[in-house]
Design an enzyme around this catalytic site. Structure first.
Site, PDB file in Angstrom:
ATOM      1  N   ARG A   1       0.858  -1.200   0.000  1.00 31.96           N
ATOM      2  CA  ARG A   1       0.000   0.000   0.000  1.00 31.96           C
ATOM      3  C   ARG A   1       0.887   1.242   0.000  1.00 31.96           C
ATOM      4  O   ARG A   1       0.615   2.228  -0.662  1.00 31.96           O
ATOM      5  CB  ARG A   1      -0.965   0.006   1.196  1.00 31.96           C
ATOM      6  CG  ARG A   1      -1.668   1.357   1.356  1.00 31.96           C
ATOM      7  CD  ARG A   1      -2.955   1.335   2.195  1.00 31.96           C
ATOM      8  NE  ARG A   1      -2.946   0.417   3.296  1.00 31.96           N
ATOM      9  CZ  ARG A   1      -2.263   0.577   4.443  1.00 31.96           C
ATOM     10  NH1 ARG A   1      -1.522   1.655   4.637  1.00 31.96           N
ATOM     11  NH2 ARG A   1      -2.317  -0.337   5.391  1.00 31.96           N
TER      12      ARG A   1
ATOM     13  N   TYR B   1     -16.348  16.821 -15.181  1.00 32.34           N
ATOM     14  CA  TYR B   1     -16.768  15.417 -15.213  1.00 32.34           C
ATOM     15  C   TYR B   1     -17.871  15.188 -14.171  1.00 32.34           C
ATOM     16  O   TYR B   1     -17.770  15.687 -13.036  1.00 32.34           O
ATOM     17  CB  TYR B   1     -15.533  14.559 -14.911  1.00 32.34           C
ATOM     18  CG  TYR B   1     -15.778  13.088 -14.870  1.00 32.34           C
ATOM     19  CD1 TYR B   1     -16.092  12.383 -16.030  1.00 32.34           C
ATOM     20  CD2 TYR B   1     -15.685  12.381 -13.678  1.00 32.34           C
ATOM     21  CE1 TYR B   1     -16.309  11.030 -15.989  1.00 32.34           C
ATOM     22  CE2 TYR B   1     -15.895  11.014 -13.634  1.00 32.34           C
ATOM     23  CZ  TYR B   1     -16.206  10.344 -14.796  1.00 32.34           C
ATOM     24  OH  TYR B   1     -16.420   8.992 -14.751  1.00 32.34           O
TER      25      TYR B   1
ATOM     26  N   ASP C   1      -7.464  19.199 -14.300  1.00 33.73           N
ATOM     27  CA  ASP C   1      -7.750  17.844 -14.771  1.00 33.73           C
ATOM     28  C   ASP C   1      -7.474  17.842 -16.270  1.00 33.73           C
ATOM     29  O   ASP C   1      -8.229  18.417 -17.059  1.00 33.73           O
ATOM     30  CB  ASP C   1      -9.208  17.488 -14.455  1.00 33.73           C
ATOM     31  CG  ASP C   1      -9.576  16.072 -14.880  1.00 33.73           C
ATOM     32  OD1 ASP C   1      -8.917  15.531 -15.793  1.00 33.73           O
ATOM     33  OD2 ASP C   1     -10.542  15.518 -14.309  1.00 33.73           O
TER      34      ASP C   1
ATOM     35  N   LYS D   1      -8.155   6.686 -19.274  1.00 35.79           N
ATOM     36  CA  LYS D   1      -8.506   7.189 -20.604  1.00 35.79           C
ATOM     37  C   LYS D   1      -7.277   7.109 -21.527  1.00 35.79           C
ATOM     38  O   LYS D   1      -6.775   6.039 -21.747  1.00 35.79           O
ATOM     39  CB  LYS D   1      -9.065   8.599 -20.467  1.00 35.79           C
ATOM     40  CG  LYS D   1     -10.083   8.755 -19.307  1.00 35.79           C
ATOM     41  CD  LYS D   1     -11.380   7.990 -19.517  1.00 35.79           C
ATOM     42  CE  LYS D   1     -12.233   7.914 -18.256  1.00 35.79           C
ATOM     43  NZ  LYS D   1     -12.563   9.175 -17.621  1.00 35.79           N
TER      44      LYS D   1
HETATM   45  C1  LIG Z   1     -13.076   9.604 -16.347  1.00 36.07           C
HETATM   46  C2  LIG Z   1     -12.731  10.931 -15.835  1.00 36.07           C
HETATM   47  C3  LIG Z   1     -12.503  11.142 -14.470  1.00 36.07           C
HETATM   48  C4  LIG Z   1     -12.657  10.040 -13.445  1.00 36.07           C
HETATM   49  O1  LIG Z   1     -11.696   9.062 -13.601  1.00 36.07           O
HETATM   50  P1  LIG Z   1     -11.941   7.512 -13.194  1.00 36.07           P
HETATM   51  O2  LIG Z   1     -10.671   6.874 -13.605  1.00 36.07           O
HETATM   52  O3  LIG Z   1     -13.137   7.040 -13.975  1.00 36.07           O
HETATM   53  O4  LIG Z   1     -12.185   7.483 -11.731  1.00 36.07           O
HETATM   54  C5  LIG Z   1     -12.140  12.413 -14.061  1.00 36.07           C
HETATM   55  N1  LIG Z   1     -12.028  13.426 -14.939  1.00 36.07           N
HETATM   56  C6  LIG Z   1     -12.254  13.263 -16.260  1.00 36.07           C
HETATM   57  C7  LIG Z   1     -12.099  14.426 -17.183  1.00 36.07           C
HETATM   58  C8  LIG Z   1     -12.614  12.021 -16.751  1.00 36.07           C
HETATM   59  O5  LIG Z   1     -12.850  11.866 -18.057  1.00 36.07           O
END
Ligand SMILES: *Cc1c(COP(=O)(O)O)cnc(C)c1O
Length: 383
Positions: free
Chosen positions: A51, A103, A175, A200
Site C-alpha cells: 500500500r 466530469y 484535470d 482514458k
Molecule cells: C473519467 C474521468 C474522471 C474520473 O476518472 P476515473 O478513472 O473514472 O475514476 C475524471 N475526470 C475526467 C475528465 C474524466 O474523463
C-alpha cells in the site's frame, strides 16, 4: 534517465523504466507482492508494504512525472481517488472554486460527498479568467477545472487562471485527462497539480481504471504521499504494468486520435443533418486560437448536435453506428459513441451543469479514418 533533455515521444518509451536490477528484465516486472523481506527490523530496500510502495507503481509514477514535466507523481486506483486525495488538503470552511463544466463524477464528489464535510464549492465559467477572478473568495484554497472540458470541449487558459489563483492565495489544479501529457503540460503553465484519469488516453486500451496526481512541490508531495498511504486507494501492480505498457505508445496514439478526429469533425461540419460540431481543431470553436497556443493538438474527442429530432435522433445515431461502440468512457484505441445527458452526465441532470440531451459525444479511436467516416455517415442516414 535524466529526462529534461528528451522529447516527449522518447520519454513515453523510456522515462521511469530501468532494466530490473536483479535480472536485467527490460520491462518492469509485475511485483505481485504485498510485503517485502527485511534484513533487520525496519531494514529494507525502500519497500515494506505494497500500500505504501510497490516497485511497479514506482516505475509508473516516475514515467508519469516525466511526461507531465513534473517532479513527483502519485498513482491511484482511479481518477476519482486521485481527485479525492487532493481534496483532503482542503479543510472545513475552505472554498473550492470549480469550473462549471466538469466530469459528472467530480461534480458528484464535490456536491454530494465533500460539501457535507464543511467544504464550500462554487462554479465559475473558466473560459473567462475575469469570471474566475470575480468568483474568488477570501477563503478560496483551490481553483479546479478541466481543459478541454467534458463533454462540451471548452478550453480554459491555464496560465491566466494560474495567475488569478495564485494572486488569491489558492492552488490551481487542472484535470488534463482529455489532453493527456502529449498535448499539454499544465505544470509548465503554472498549475500546482495535474490530474489524469489514466483510465482514458494514458492507458489507452480500455482495460484499466486508474488515476494520477503530478506536482512539483516537495512538501505538498510529502503530504499527498502520506494521504495516498493513509487512505489506501492505490493501484494494483498488474494495473500499473498495463498502464506503463500503454504509455509506450501514447505519443503515437495521440497523433492518430487527433488526425482522425479532425477528419471526422470536418465531415460532420459539412453534414446537412448536423447543426453544430464542437471540436477545438475547427476554426468555428470559440477557443480555437487558445487551443492552438496551449495544446500541441486538438485531441480525439468530438461533440455534435443534430439539426432535427432532438434526443431521439441522437439516440438513433448512437445505436446505428457500428464501428463506434455505444459505451461510456473515452481515450481507448477503439472508437466510442455516447449521449452524455442520460449516460456519463446523468449526475448533473437538473443542475446548472446539465448537458443538452441531444448532444452526441464521440471518442475517436485509431482505426482507419475513412472507415470511421463511412460508419458515421451510415448512422446519420438512419435519422
Ligand atoms: C473519467 C474521468 C474522471 C474520473 O476518472 P476515473 O478513472 O473514472 O475514476 C475524471 N475526470 C475526467 C475528465 C474524466 O474523463
Amino acid at each position: 534517465m535524466t529526462t529534461e533533455n528528451y522529447q516527449i515521444e522518447t520519454l513515453a518509451v523510456h522515462a521511469g523504466v530501468e532494466p530490473d536490477p536483479t535480472t536485467g528484465a527490460v520491462m518492469t516486472p509485475i511485483y505481485q507482492t504485498s510485503t517485502y523481506a527485511q534484513s533487520g527490523v525496519n531494514q529494507h530496500k525502500g519497500y515494506d508494504y505494497s500500500r505504501t510502495a510497490n516497485p511497479t507503481r514506482t516505475a509508473l509514477q516516475n514515467s508519469l512525472a516525466a511526461l507531465d514535466r513534473g517532479k513527483h507523481a502519485l498513482a491511484f486506483s482511479s481518477g476519482m481517488a486521485a481527485i479525492d486525495t487532493i481534496l483532503r488538503l482542503i479543510k472545513p470552511g475552505d472554498h473550492v472554486l470549480s469550473g462549471n463544466d466538469v466530469y459528472g463524477g467530480t461534480f458528484r464528489l464535490f456536491k454530494s460527498v465533500l460539501e457535507a464535510y464543511g467544504i464550500e464549492f462554487s462554479f465559475a465559467e473558466t473560459t473567462d479568467p475575469d469570471a474566475v477572478a470575480a468568483a474568488m473568495q477570501p477563503n478560496t484554497k483551490l481553483v479546479w477545472f478541466e481543459t478541454p472540458t467534458n463533454p462540451t470541449l471548452k478550453i480554459s487558459n491555464i496560465k491566466a487562471i494560474a495567475d488569478v489563483a495564485h494572486a488569491g492565495g489558492a492552488w490551481l489544479g487542472v484535470d488534463s485527462t482529455f489532453a493527456s501529457p502529449i498535448l499539454q503540460q499544465p505544470l509548465t503553465l503554472g498549475a500546482d497539480f495535474v490530474v489524469h484519469s489514466t483510465t482514458k488516453y494514458i492507458n489507452g486500451h480500455s482495460d484499466v481504471v486508474g488515476g494520477v496526481i503530478i506536482l512539483n512541490d516537495d512538501e505538498i508531495h510529502d503530504r499527498l504521499k502520506y494521504l495516498q498511504n493513509a487512505i489506501g486507494a492505490v493501484p494494483a501492480p498488474q494495473d500499473c504494468f498495463l498502464t506503463l505498457r500503454g504509455i509506450k505508445t501514447l505519443a503515437i496514439r495521440m497523433k492518430q486520435h487527433c488526425s482522425n478526429a479532425m477528419q471526422i469533425a470536418q465531415m460532420l461540419e459539412d453534414h446537412d443533418k448536423v447543426s453544430e460540431v464542437i471540436y477545438p481543431g475547427l476554426e468555428s470553436h470559440p477557443q480555437h486560437d487558445l487551443a492552438k497556443q496551449q495544446m500541441k493538438g486538438p485531441g480525439g474527442m468530438v461533440s455534435f448536435l443534430l439539426k432535427h429530432g432532438g434526443a431521439e435522433a441522437a439516440e438513433t445515431v448512437a445505436k446505428e453506428a457500428k464501428l463506434f461502440t455505444l459505451a461510456e468512457s473515452l481515450g481507448g484505441v477503439e472508437s466510442l459513441i455516447e449521449l452524455p445527458a442520460p449516460m456519463t452526465h446523468a449526475t448533473v441532470a437538473n443542475s446548472p451543469l446539465a448537458v443538452d440531451p441531444s448532444l452526441v459525444r464521440i471518442s475517436v479511436g485509431i482505426e482507419n479514418p475513412d472507415d470511421l467516416v463511412t460508419d458515421l455517415l451510415s448512422a446519420l442516414s438512419k435519422v
